[in-house]
Design an enzyme around this catalytic site. Structure first.
Site, PDB file in Angstrom:
ATOM      1  N   GLN A 136    -116.293  -6.889 132.334  1.00 45.50           N
ATOM      2  CA  GLN A 136    -116.522  -7.810 131.230  1.00 45.50           C
ATOM      3  C   GLN A 136    -117.903  -8.451 131.333  1.00 45.50           C
ATOM      4  O   GLN A 136    -118.376  -8.774 132.428  1.00 45.50           O
ATOM      5  CB  GLN A 136    -115.450  -8.897 131.212  1.00 45.50           C
ATOM      6  CG  GLN A 136    -114.053  -8.406 130.885  1.00 45.50           C
ATOM      7  CD  GLN A 136    -113.863  -8.102 129.397  1.00 45.50           C
ATOM      8  OE1 GLN A 136    -114.791  -8.163 128.595  1.00 45.50           O
ATOM      9  NE2 GLN A 136    -112.634  -7.756 129.028  1.00 45.50           N
ATOM     10  N   ASN A 170    -109.043  -4.769 136.949  1.00 45.23           N
ATOM     11  CA  ASN A 170    -109.411  -6.164 136.747  1.00 45.23           C
ATOM     12  C   ASN A 170    -108.204  -7.078 136.572  1.00 45.23           C
ATOM     13  O   ASN A 170    -108.126  -8.144 137.202  1.00 45.23           O
ATOM     14  CB  ASN A 170    -110.321  -6.259 135.512  1.00 45.23           C
ATOM     15  CG  ASN A 170    -110.750  -7.665 135.175  1.00 45.23           C
ATOM     16  OD1 ASN A 170    -111.279  -8.375 136.016  1.00 45.23           O
ATOM     17  ND2 ASN A 170    -110.562  -8.060 133.927  1.00 45.23           N
ATOM     18  N   GLU A 186    -105.539   4.868 133.559  1.00 46.20           N
ATOM     19  CA  GLU A 186    -106.877   4.851 132.969  1.00 46.20           C
ATOM     20  C   GLU A 186    -107.395   6.280 132.942  1.00 46.20           C
ATOM     21  O   GLU A 186    -107.110   7.063 133.855  1.00 46.20           O
ATOM     22  CB  GLU A 186    -107.816   3.958 133.796  1.00 46.20           C
ATOM     23  CG  GLU A 186    -109.274   3.953 133.363  1.00 46.20           C
ATOM     24  CD  GLU A 186    -109.476   3.441 131.952  1.00 46.20           C
ATOM     25  OE1 GLU A 186    -109.793   4.281 131.086  1.00 46.20           O
ATOM     26  OE2 GLU A 186    -109.300   2.224 131.712  1.00 46.20           O
ATOM     27  N   ASP A 212    -104.971  10.180 129.970  1.00 44.88           N
ATOM     28  CA  ASP A 212    -105.144   9.608 128.647  1.00 44.88           C
ATOM     29  C   ASP A 212    -103.923   8.753 128.307  1.00 44.88           C
ATOM     30  O   ASP A 212    -102.806   9.267 128.242  1.00 44.88           O
ATOM     31  CB  ASP A 212    -105.323  10.733 127.626  1.00 44.88           C
ATOM     32  CG  ASP A 212    -105.552  10.225 126.211  1.00 44.88           C
ATOM     33  OD1 ASP A 212    -105.549   9.000 126.004  1.00 44.88           O
ATOM     34  OD2 ASP A 212    -105.745  11.068 125.318  1.00 44.88           O
ATOM     35  N   ASP A 229    -104.918  -3.434 127.696  1.00 48.51           N
ATOM     36  CA  ASP A 229    -106.256  -3.968 127.450  1.00 48.51           C
ATOM     37  C   ASP A 229    -107.121  -2.850 126.860  1.00 48.51           C
ATOM     38  O   ASP A 229    -108.038  -2.346 127.499  1.00 48.51           O
ATOM     39  CB  ASP A 229    -106.861  -4.487 128.760  1.00 48.51           C
ATOM     40  CG  ASP A 229    -108.201  -5.197 128.549  1.00 48.51           C
ATOM     41  OD1 ASP A 229    -108.571  -5.426 127.378  1.00 48.51           O
ATOM     42  OD2 ASP A 229    -108.878  -5.500 129.543  1.00 48.51           O
ATOM     43  N   CYS A 255    -109.876  -7.320 122.170  1.00 52.23           N
ATOM     44  CA  CYS A 255    -111.192  -7.804 121.761  1.00 52.23           C
ATOM     45  C   CYS A 255    -111.390  -7.635 120.256  1.00 52.23           C
ATOM     46  O   CYS A 255    -112.498  -7.840 119.749  1.00 52.23           O
ATOM     47  CB  CYS A 255    -112.302  -7.085 122.530  1.00 52.23           C
ATOM     48  SG  CYS A 255    -112.318  -5.289 122.315  1.00 52.23           S
TER      49      CYS A 255
END
Length: 298
Positions: A136, A170, A186, A212, A229, A255
């Protein structure tokens, strides 16, 4: 507030001078100083010479060290030819690290000189991140975000937590450190490699799957709380698969409020209700926010 960004991506002109493109254009502007970049990045930017033949330069910091990550890669293009790589390596190799306040220099993810590893401490976990791993841009806001996510997850007393779009871990490494079983998912890349190194270095028993997220099918992984996320595009179709297993809670970090609202539709239609909603000003001076949304079965 100003001076918060821990990552900036710059473009070079024909002479190799560093700058930005105007929004939604290819018009190049010189940037001797960036008002929203952290001071250590501006210190390095001010000391850097021209970098001819290198189209993209990112400056990254953990709050102490600064790494220059250069790239020759272009979208929808072949790999750069060997001569271009050799010329760029020579330009970067000639940099005086001490004079430019750099701890390391990398080209397309490969170290050229110095130490290219950033060391970010978040939620009691020290992450060692390579020059292409995501983190981030706002270190202080991210620390608060991780704290809130950990609080919300642990408050549900989960047996197993599934962390989707987990990056370098994270959000979920602090949870695994508390003894909770964690499965991180991930797509393959440097973030996965860094997460595996962190787990081994700190002795944290997490399961890390490089795949994926969009291909995840219900029933493949046991979990009772899930963290998501995703990137700005959100996680279309992913929640439908997750909901088939009826998890106790969904902890969604977004986001992009528009894709968040779209993705939460299936959950709310299946009886999940929002129990916690919190907004973080991760990107001051912009319209973008980071949102933490927690849903539970009603």
């Amino acid at each position: 507030s100003l001076g918060y960004r821990a990552r900036i991506a710059l473009k070079t002109d024909e002479q190799g001078r560093l700058g930005y493109h105007r929004p939604r254009s290819h018009e190049w502007l010189a940037v001797p100083e960036c008002a929203i970049a952290r001071p250590e990045l501006n210190q390095a930017l001010d000391a850097l010479p021209t970098l001819p033949g290198i189209p993209t330069v990112s400056l990254r910091t953990d709050g102490h060290r600064v790494v220059l990550a250069a790239s020759l890669r272009r979208r929808r293009a072949r790999r750069p030819d060997k001569r271009a790589v050799e010329r760029a390596s020579q330009v970067l190799g000639a940099l005086d690290l001490s004079a430019t306040s750099l701890s390391g220099v990398a080209l397309d993810g490969r170290p050229v000189g110095g130490d290219c590893t950033l060391r970010l401490s978040v939620g009691g976990i020290e992450h060692h991140l390579g020059p292409e791993s995501f983190f981030q841009v706002n270190l202080e806001a991210n620390e608060l975000l991780v704290e809130r996510v950990v609080q919300q997850v642990l408050a549900r007393s989960p047996q197993t937590v599934l962390d989707l779009y987990s990056g370098a871990g994270n959000l979920s490494f602090p949870i695994a450190k508390q003894g909770v079983d964690v499965v991180q998912v991930e797509v393959e890349g440097s973030s996965v490699s860094d997460a595996r190194s962190t787990a081994k270095r700190l002795g944290i028993p997490v399961t890390i799957q490089a795949r994926d997220v969009g291909r995840l099918e219900a029933g493949e992984i046991f979990f009772d709380v899930v963290i998501l996320d995703p990137p700005r595009a959100g996680a279309p179709g992913v929640l439908e698969e997750l909901l088939l297993t009826r998890p106790r809670a969904l902890v969604y970090v977004s986001c992009n409020p528009e894709t968040l609202a779209r993705d939460l539709g299936p959950a709310r239609s299946q009886g999940y209700a929002i129990r916690h909603l919190e907004v973080f000003d991760m990107f001051p001076q912009t319209s973008h926010v980071e949102t933490l949304c927690v849903l539970e079965r009603a």
